[in-house]
Design a protein around this motif. Structure first.
Motif, PDB file in Angstrom:
ATOM      1  N   ALA A 159       0.903  -1.248  -0.216  1.00  0.00           N
ATOM      2  CA  ALA A 159       0.360   0.251  -0.678  1.00  0.00           C
ATOM      3  C   ALA A 159       0.912   1.516  -0.161  1.00  0.00           C
ATOM      4  O   ALA A 159       0.120   2.650  -1.217  1.00  0.00           O
ATOM      5  CB  ALA A 159      -0.801   0.002   1.214  1.00  0.00           C
ATOM      6  N   ARG A 160       2.485   1.299   0.593  1.00  0.00           N
ATOM      7  CA  ARG A 160       2.714   2.958   0.993  1.00  0.00           C
ATOM      8  C   ARG A 160       3.681   2.594  -0.016  1.00  0.00           C
ATOM      9  O   ARG A 160       4.348   3.580   0.328  1.00  0.00           O
ATOM     10  CB  ARG A 160       2.949   2.594   2.541  1.00  0.00           C
ATOM     11  CG  ARG A 160       2.241   2.536   3.271  1.00  0.00           C
ATOM     12  CD  ARG A 160       2.698   2.761   4.784  1.00  0.00           C
ATOM     13  NE  ARG A 160       2.150   3.755   5.946  1.00  0.00           N
ATOM     14  CZ  ARG A 160       2.633   3.593   6.890  1.00  0.00           C
ATOM     15  NH1 ARG A 160       3.832   3.296   7.233  1.00  0.00           N
ATOM     16  NH2 ARG A 160       2.017   4.625   7.988  1.00  0.00           N
ATOM     17  N   ARG A 161       3.730   1.654  -1.133  1.00  0.00           N
ATOM     18  CA  ARG A 161       4.697   1.469  -2.163  1.00  0.00           C
ATOM     19  C   ARG A 161       6.119   1.558  -1.253  1.00  0.00           C
ATOM     20  O   ARG A 161       6.617   2.378  -1.713  1.00  0.00           O
ATOM     21  CB  ARG A 161       4.806   2.455  -2.791  1.00  0.00           C
ATOM     22  CG  ARG A 161       3.636   3.219  -3.520  1.00  0.00           C
ATOM     23  CD  ARG A 161       3.568   4.553  -4.902  1.00  0.00           C
ATOM     24  NE  ARG A 161       2.525   4.248  -5.660  1.00  0.00           N
ATOM     25  CZ  ARG A 161       1.177   4.637  -5.414  1.00  0.00           C
ATOM     26  NH1 ARG A 161       0.927   5.074  -4.153  1.00  0.00           N
ATOM     27  NH2 ARG A 161       0.035   4.332  -5.996  1.00  0.00           N
ATOM     28  N   PRO A 162       6.411   0.794  -1.235  1.00  0.00           N
ATOM     29  CA  PRO A 162       7.250   0.425  -0.283  1.00  0.00           C
ATOM     30  C   PRO A 162       8.699  -0.447  -1.419  1.00  0.00           C
ATOM     31  O   PRO A 162       8.691  -1.043  -2.187  1.00  0.00           O
ATOM     32  CB  PRO A 162       7.267  -0.908   0.352  1.00  0.00           C
ATOM     33  CG  PRO A 162       6.281  -1.322   0.300  1.00  0.00           C
ATOM     34  CD  PRO A 162       5.304  -0.299  -0.475  1.00  0.00           C
ATOM     35  N   GLY A 163      10.098  -0.145  -1.003  1.00  0.00           N
ATOM     36  CA  GLY A 163      11.039  -0.478  -1.758  1.00  0.00           C
ATOM     37  C   GLY A 163      11.379  -1.837  -1.247  1.00  0.00           C
ATOM     38  O   GLY A 163      11.752  -2.910  -2.970  1.00  0.00           O
ATOM     39  N   ILE A 164      11.312  -2.379  -0.407  1.00  0.00           N
ATOM     40  CA  ILE A 164      10.731  -3.582  -0.190  1.00  0.00           C
ATOM     41  C   ILE A 164       9.330  -4.482   0.889  1.00  0.00           C
ATOM     42  O   ILE A 164       9.811  -3.424   1.687  1.00  0.00           O
ATOM     43  CB  ILE A 164      12.693  -3.673   1.224  1.00  0.00           C
ATOM     44  CG1 ILE A 164      14.180  -3.355   0.012  1.00  0.00           C
ATOM     45  CG2 ILE A 164      12.992  -4.875   1.407  1.00  0.00           C
ATOM     46  CD1 ILE A 164      15.132  -2.612   1.693  1.00  0.00           C
ATOM     47  N   VAL A 165       9.721  -5.686  -0.153  1.00  0.00           N
ATOM     48  CA  VAL A 165       8.856  -6.425   1.173  1.00  0.00           C
ATOM     49  C   VAL A 165       9.437  -7.467   1.783  1.00  0.00           C
ATOM     50  O   VAL A 165      10.161  -8.393   1.004  1.00  0.00           O
ATOM     51  CB  VAL A 165       7.898  -6.635  -0.181  1.00  0.00           C
ATOM     52  CG1 VAL A 165       6.800  -7.380   0.733  1.00  0.00           C
ATOM     53  CG2 VAL A 165       6.792  -5.501  -0.711  1.00  0.00           C
ATOM     54  N   LEU A 166       8.902  -7.778   2.956  1.00  0.00           N
ATOM     55  CA  LEU A 166       9.276  -8.934   4.212  1.00  0.00           C
ATOM     56  C   LEU A 166       8.245 -10.210   3.915  1.00  0.00           C
ATOM     57  O   LEU A 166       7.359  -9.486   4.258  1.00  0.00           O
ATOM     58  CB  LEU A 166      10.175  -8.539   4.975  1.00  0.00           C
ATOM     59  CG  LEU A 166      11.188  -7.479   4.609  1.00  0.00           C
ATOM     60  CD1 LEU A 166      11.224  -6.273   5.382  1.00  0.00           C
ATOM     61  CD2 LEU A 166      12.742  -8.230   5.026  1.00  0.00           C
TER      62      LEU A 166
END
Length: 235
Positions: A159-166
């Protein structure tokens, strides 16, 4: 710039007077815009490593650089702020708020960030459509299957347009067919959204889908397998 660099990282837990090493002398570069899996048996340290990368825990020693920032030096408030801005999380137990609908669960992190209502709505609906849940936006988690709840969790993580998803064992609570579908979906979204996905898993299906696999045993990296980048889907 590499999204994540760990240098001489160790993590020791103290149980009364006993020191238990969870990670020992970890040196690792996690490449940008890749599908990276940390794999190993239960108790190998893969979840601890993921928690350090995700700024949920702190190393006992060593340095951790995430998107060029030395997160090992951050205060608790700085870590919390950094997690919210730069990182997205997918949990094996989904961690959805049961009283909120699928739409509201995805919208919630945008509300916390102060995003305008119209933009929140458009982003949440677009993400739910991208994970195939446009017909279920008004359902609460208890009305959804495990696979559908995981899709909501994936949409929320982006949703927040993160650069990294874990993600910690993202297929652990799913049946084989649903797990395979979720892996394919995450791969598609990783390429479309241009984010770095980092998972801990010993699921062969997750490992097979990875660009890079970091094998860990007894708190030490035993090998790193770098694979050729799979072809991107057209934008």
């Amino acid at each position: 710039m590499h999204p994540i660099v760990l240098s001489d990282v160790s993590k020791i837990y103290r149980l009364d007077a006993v020191e238990v090493p969870a990670l020992v002398d970890i040196n690792l570069v996690i490449l940008r815009d890749r599908f990276t899996v940390i794999s190993g048996p239960s108790g190998s340290g893969k979840t601890t490593l993921l928690n350090l990368v995700g700024c949920i825990d702190r190393p006992s020693s060593g340095r951790i650089m995430v998107t060029g920032r030395g997160v090992h030096t951050f205060s608790d408030d700085e870590l919390s702020d950094f997690r919210g801005r730069e990182l997205g999380f997918i949990f094996q137990n989904f961690n959805l708020l049961p009283v909120l609908t699928a739409f509201e669960n995805v919208e919630y992190p945008l509300t916390l960030e102060g995003v305008a209502p119209r933009e929140r709505r458009e982003r949440a609906l677009a993400l739910l459509a991208s994970v195939g849940l446009e017909a279920h936006v008004h359902k609460r988690p208890g009305q959804l299957s495990g696979g559908q709840r995981q899709r909501v969790a994936i949409a929320r993580a982006l949703a927040r347009r993160p650069g990294i998803v874990l993600a910690d064992e993202p297929t652990a609570n799913l049946d084989s067919k649903t797990g395979a579908d979720i892996i394919a979906l995450m791969r598609e979204l990783q390429q479309r959204e241009h984010v770095s996905f980092i998972f801990s898993s010993h699921d062969p299906k997750v490992i097979e889908a990875a660009d890079d696999v970091v094998y860990i045993h007894d708190g030490r990296i035993t090998s790193i397998e770098r694979r050729q980048m799979l072809p991107r889907t057209p934008a």
